[in-house]
Design a protein around this motif. Structure first.
Motif, PDB file in Angstrom:
ATOM      1  N   ALA A  12     -32.543  -5.770  20.692  1.00  0.00           N
ATOM      2  CA  ALA A  12     -32.240  -6.956  19.895  1.00  0.00           C
ATOM      3  C   ALA A  12     -33.536  -7.690  19.587  1.00  0.00           C
ATOM      4  CB  ALA A  12     -31.282  -7.868  20.652  1.00  0.00           C
ATOM      5  N   VAL A  13     -33.680  -8.154  18.355  1.00  0.00           N
ATOM      6  CA  VAL A  13     -34.924  -8.800  17.946  1.00  0.00           C
ATOM      7  C   VAL A  13     -34.648 -10.167  17.345  1.00  0.00           C
ATOM      8  CG1 VAL A  13     -36.030  -6.577  17.511  1.00  0.00           C
ATOM      9  CG2 VAL A  13     -34.938  -7.795  15.630  1.00  0.00           C
ATOM     10  N   THR A  14     -35.677 -10.983  17.367  1.00  0.00           N
ATOM     11  CA  THR A  14     -35.661 -12.255  16.645  1.00  0.00           C
ATOM     12  C   THR A  14     -36.817 -12.250  15.662  1.00  0.00           C
ATOM     13  OG1 THR A  14     -37.083 -13.367  18.276  1.00  0.00           O
ATOM     14  CG2 THR A  14     -34.697 -13.494  18.619  1.00  0.00           C
ATOM     15  N   GLU A  15     -36.691 -12.996  14.582  1.00  0.00           N
ATOM     16  CA  GLU A  15     -37.821 -13.181  13.673  1.00  0.00           C
ATOM     17  C   GLU A  15     -38.431 -14.541  13.946  1.00  0.00           C
ATOM     18  OE1 GLU A  15     -39.088 -13.696   9.006  1.00  0.00           O
ATOM     19  OE2 GLU A  15     -37.457 -12.299   9.484  1.00  0.00           O
ATOM     20  N   ASP A  16     -39.669 -14.526  14.345  1.00  0.00           N
ATOM     21  CA  ASP A  16     -40.415 -15.736  14.640  1.00  0.00           C
ATOM     22  C   ASP A  16     -41.630 -15.790  13.717  1.00  0.00           C
ATOM     23  OD1 ASP A  16     -38.791 -16.555  17.055  1.00  0.00           O
ATOM     24  OD2 ASP A  16     -39.465 -14.583  17.703  1.00  0.00           O
ATOM     25  N   SER A  17     -42.543 -16.685  13.997  1.00  0.00           N
ATOM     26  CA  SER A  17     -43.741 -16.782  13.167  1.00  0.00           C
ATOM     27  C   SER A  17     -44.947 -17.092  14.026  1.00  0.00           C
ATOM     28  CB  SER A  17     -43.573 -17.851  12.082  1.00  0.00           C
ATOM     29  OG  SER A  17     -43.428 -19.137  12.657  1.00  0.00           O
ATOM     30  N   LEU A  18     -46.102 -16.699  13.528  1.00  0.00           N
ATOM     31  CA  LEU A  18     -47.390 -16.989  14.144  1.00  0.00           C
ATOM     32  C   LEU A  18     -48.272 -17.665  13.108  1.00  0.00           C
ATOM     33  CD1 LEU A  18     -47.930 -13.485  15.815  1.00  0.00           C
ATOM     34  CD2 LEU A  18     -47.071 -15.548  16.945  1.00  0.00           C
ATOM     35  N   LEU A  19     -49.303 -18.332  13.575  1.00  0.00           N
ATOM     36  CA  LEU A  19     -50.274 -19.001  12.694  1.00  0.00           C
ATOM     37  C   LEU A  19     -49.590 -19.978  11.748  1.00  0.00           C
ATOM     38  CD1 LEU A  19     -52.651 -16.022  11.769  1.00  0.00           C
ATOM     39  CD2 LEU A  19     -52.656 -17.506  13.798  1.00  0.00           C
ATOM     40  N   GLY A  20     -48.711 -20.797  12.304  1.00  0.00           N
ATOM     41  CA  GLY A  20     -48.076 -21.837  11.501  1.00  0.00           C
ATOM     42  C   GLY A  20     -47.223 -21.294  10.371  1.00  0.00           C
ATOM     43  N   GLN A  27     -39.853  -9.628  17.099  1.00  0.00           N
ATOM     44  CA  GLN A  27     -40.168  -9.264  18.472  1.00  0.00           C
ATOM     45  C   GLN A  27     -38.876  -9.210  19.282  1.00  0.00           C
ATOM     46  OE1 GLN A  27     -42.603 -12.205  20.502  1.00  0.00           O
ATOM     47  NE2 GLN A  27     -41.756 -13.865  19.292  1.00  0.00           N
ATOM     48  N   PRO A  28     -38.891  -8.551  20.446  1.00  0.00           N
ATOM     49  CA  PRO A  28     -37.663  -8.450  21.239  1.00  0.00           C
ATOM     50  C   PRO A  28     -37.108  -9.821  21.602  1.00  0.00           C
ATOM     51  CG  PRO A  28     -39.309  -6.910  22.049  1.00  0.00           C
ATOM     52  CD  PRO A  28     -40.006  -7.789  21.045  1.00  0.00           C
ATOM     53  N   ALA A  29     -35.796  -9.938  21.534  1.00  0.00           N
ATOM     54  CA  ALA A  29     -35.157 -11.202  21.908  1.00  0.00           C
ATOM     55  C   ALA A  29     -35.283 -11.457  23.402  1.00  0.00           C
ATOM     56  CB  ALA A  29     -33.689 -11.184  21.495  1.00  0.00           C
ATOM     57  N   ALA A  30     -35.317 -10.390  24.196  1.00  0.00           N
ATOM     58  CA  ALA A  30     -35.488 -10.496  25.645  1.00  0.00           C
ATOM     59  C   ALA A  30     -36.643  -9.603  26.052  1.00  0.00           C
ATOM     60  CB  ALA A  30     -34.204 -10.079  26.371  1.00  0.00           C
ATOM     61  N   GLY A  31     -37.293  -9.959  27.145  1.00  0.00           N
ATOM     62  CA  GLY A  31     -38.427  -9.161  27.596  1.00  0.00           C
ATOM     63  C   GLY A  31     -39.730  -9.741  27.115  1.00  0.00           C
ATOM     64  N   LEU A  54     -59.441  -0.890  15.726  1.00  0.00           N
ATOM     65  CA  LEU A  54     -58.418  -0.234  16.534  1.00  0.00           C
ATOM     66  C   LEU A  54     -57.902  -1.221  17.565  1.00  0.00           C
ATOM     67  CD1 LEU A  54     -56.912   2.391  17.419  1.00  0.00           C
ATOM     68  CD2 LEU A  54     -58.852   2.826  18.951  1.00  0.00           C
ATOM     69  N   ASP A  55     -56.578  -1.362  17.640  1.00  0.00           N
ATOM     70  CA  ASP A  55     -55.949  -2.196  18.665  1.00  0.00           C
ATOM     71  C   ASP A  55     -55.278  -1.282  19.669  1.00  0.00           C
ATOM     72  OD1 ASP A  55     -54.810  -4.191  20.172  1.00  0.00           O
ATOM     73  OD2 ASP A  55     -53.242  -4.677  18.728  1.00  0.00           O
ATOM     74  N   LEU A  56     -55.760  -1.295  20.911  1.00  0.00           N
ATOM     75  CA  LEU A  56     -55.195  -0.482  21.980  1.00  0.00           C
ATOM     76  C   LEU A  56     -54.000  -1.209  22.583  1.00  0.00           C
ATOM     77  CD1 LEU A  56     -58.538   0.523  23.761  1.00  0.00           C
ATOM     78  CD2 LEU A  56     -57.213   1.901  22.153  1.00  0.00           C
ATOM     79  N   GLY A  57     -52.818  -0.590  22.523  1.00  0.00           N
ATOM     80  CA  GLY A  57     -51.619  -1.244  23.042  1.00  0.00           C
ATOM     81  C   GLY A  57     -51.172  -2.373  22.148  1.00  0.00           C
ATOM     82  N   CYS A  58     -50.882  -2.061  20.891  1.00  0.00           N
ATOM     83  CA  CYS A  58     -50.689  -3.109  19.885  1.00  0.00           C
ATOM     84  C   CYS A  58     -49.350  -3.827  19.981  1.00  0.00           C
ATOM     85  CB  CYS A  58     -50.865  -2.536  18.476  1.00  0.00           C
ATOM     86  SG  CYS A  58     -49.570  -1.379  17.966  1.00  0.00           S
ATOM     87  N   GLY A  59     -48.404  -3.338  20.804  1.00  0.00           N
ATOM     88  CA  GLY A  59     -47.110  -3.997  20.889  1.00  0.00           C
ATOM     89  C   GLY A  59     -46.451  -4.078  19.525  1.00  0.00           C
ATOM     90  N   ALA A  60     -45.918  -5.230  19.201  1.00  0.00           N
ATOM     91  CA  ALA A  60     -45.270  -5.432  17.904  1.00  0.00           C
ATOM     92  C   ALA A  60     -46.258  -5.816  16.804  1.00  0.00           C
ATOM     93  CB  ALA A  60     -44.174  -6.496  18.020  1.00  0.00           C
ATOM     94  N   PRO A  83     -41.902   3.379  21.987  1.00  0.00           N
ATOM     95  CA  PRO A  83     -41.437   3.648  20.623  1.00  0.00           C
ATOM     96  C   PRO A  83     -40.754   2.464  19.963  1.00  0.00           C
ATOM     97  CG  PRO A  83     -40.142   4.882  22.243  1.00  0.00           C
ATOM     98  CD  PRO A  83     -41.321   4.318  22.966  1.00  0.00           C
ATOM     99  N   GLU A  84     -40.036   1.654  20.760  1.00  0.00           N
ATOM    100  CA  GLU A  84     -39.369   0.485  20.175  1.00  0.00           C
ATOM    101  C   GLU A  84     -40.381  -0.515  19.622  1.00  0.00           C
ATOM    102  OE1 GLU A  84     -36.941   1.550  23.960  1.00  0.00           O
ATOM    103  OE2 GLU A  84     -39.038   1.548  23.303  1.00  0.00           O
ATOM    104  N   MET A  85     -41.491  -0.690  20.351  1.00  0.00           N
ATOM    105  CA  MET A  85     -42.506  -1.624  19.884  1.00  0.00           C
ATOM    106  C   MET A  85     -43.255  -1.064  18.684  1.00  0.00           C
ATOM    107  SD  MET A  85     -41.868  -4.083  21.866  1.00  0.00           S
ATOM    108  CE  MET A  85     -43.205  -5.269  21.680  1.00  0.00           C
ATOM    109  N   CYS A  86     -43.452   0.255  18.661  1.00  0.00           N
ATOM    110  CA  CYS A  86     -44.055   0.881  17.477  1.00  0.00           C
ATOM    111  C   CYS A  86     -43.224   0.590  16.238  1.00  0.00           C
ATOM    112  CB  CYS A  86     -44.161   2.389  17.672  1.00  0.00           C
ATOM    113  SG  CYS A  86     -45.476   2.925  18.753  1.00  0.00           S
ATOM    114  N   GLU A  87     -41.918   0.740  16.365  1.00  0.00           N
ATOM    115  CA  GLU A  87     -41.046   0.503  15.217  1.00  0.00           C
ATOM    116  C   GLU A  87     -41.126  -0.952  14.766  1.00  0.00           C
ATOM    117  OE1 GLU A  87     -38.386   0.927  12.148  1.00  0.00           O
ATOM    118  OE2 GLU A  87     -39.526   2.419  13.272  1.00  0.00           O
ATOM    119  N   LEU A  88     -41.163  -1.883  15.723  1.00  0.00           N
ATOM    120  CA  LEU A  88     -41.290  -3.295  15.355  1.00  0.00           C
ATOM    121  C   LEU A  88     -42.633  -3.559  14.681  1.00  0.00           C
ATOM    122  CD1 LEU A  88     -39.744  -5.260  18.371  1.00  0.00           C
ATOM    123  CD2 LEU A  88     -38.823  -5.009  16.071  1.00  0.00           C
TER     124      LEU A  88
END
Length: 258
Positions: A12-20, A27-31, A54-60, A83-88
């Protein structure tokens, strides 16, 4: 008789924002959920137009997307084990119009052969797990545990991966807990020079809880300790420079030493 294959339920994901609001962020709703550390690292990264990053371990994709908001003329690759974070991360690249500049590859940083072209990057970034397994109390959430606790790779593996990926005189920048500085300096010094240690202080007069380390491949300049950055005022609000970086994505640098 039919065979069934057990699959993980969708995240489950939520849509949030960064940089104002400049970066839309799924990103995942939980975790594991992005805090300010990846945003700070993106703001402090020595990135310039035209670089391969290159970002090592880029998460979402928080670091690449914040970095691209500041320096759009970059080509960024991200490696992520889950794989779930890759997809995000791929969805976030599309959501922010950066799919042509942010490529995500699924796999582990210590993989051989590597998931990246060796000696090809100008800048490598990392926000690795902060907790060593022997001292950690892992979360029951698999994605959160993977983001917070070292598993198959330790700090030296991230440093080695960065060294292999970088071109001569390329730079590596990572953020880590200040109490793990001793774990990082020895493997960094074996591979890099020009090491800069930038403490991140939670408030004036407090001990640093985080450090940003920047090092350079192929140089032997001595280690330098900067004056660091104070994150919050005494009333808990962000200091002016940090507030600007978090809201606009502008570059963040330590104040000059007196």
């Amino acid at each position: 008789m039919s065979l069934s294959t057990k699959t993980e339920p969708p995240v489950a994901v939520t849509e949030d924002s960064l940089l104002g609001g400049r970066v839309r962020f799924l990103q995942p709703a939980a975790g594991y959920r992005a805090a300010i550390d990846p945003v700070l690292l993106a703001a402090m990264a020595p990135a310039e137009a035209g670089m391969r990053v290159l970002d090592l371990g880029c998460g979402a994709g928080a670091i690449p997307l914040c970095l691209l908001a500041r320096v759009p003329e970059l080509s960024v690759a991200g490696i992520e084990a889950e794989p779930e974070m890759c997809e995000l991360a791929r969805r976030n690249a599309v959501l922010n119009g950066a799919a042509d500049r942010f490529e995500v590859r699924q796999g582990r940083i210590e993989a051989r052969p590597p998931l990246f072209e060796e000696g090809a990057f100008d800048l490598v970034l990392a926000n690795p797990p902060y907790q060593a397994p022997e001292t950690a109390d892992p979360s029951a959430n698999r994605l959160k545990a993977a983001a917070h606790v070292e598993a198959n790779s330790v700090a030296a593996d991230w440093i080695e991966a960065a060294f292999r990926a970088l071109r001569h005189k390329g730079r590596f920048a990572m953020i880590q807990r200040a109490d793990r500085l001793a774990d990082l300096l020895a493997p960094l010094d074996r591979r890099f020079g020009g090491i800069e240690v930038h403490p991140l202080y939670p408030k004036p007069g407090r001990r640093a809880k985080r450090v940003v380390l920047i090092a350079r491949k192929g140089v032997r300049s001595p280690l330098a300790l900067s004056s660091g950055i104070v994150l919050h005022n005494m009333d808990g609000s962000y200091s002016p420079a940090v507030a600007a970086a978090l809201e606009t994505g502008c570059a963040l640098a330590p104040a000059p030493s007196e």
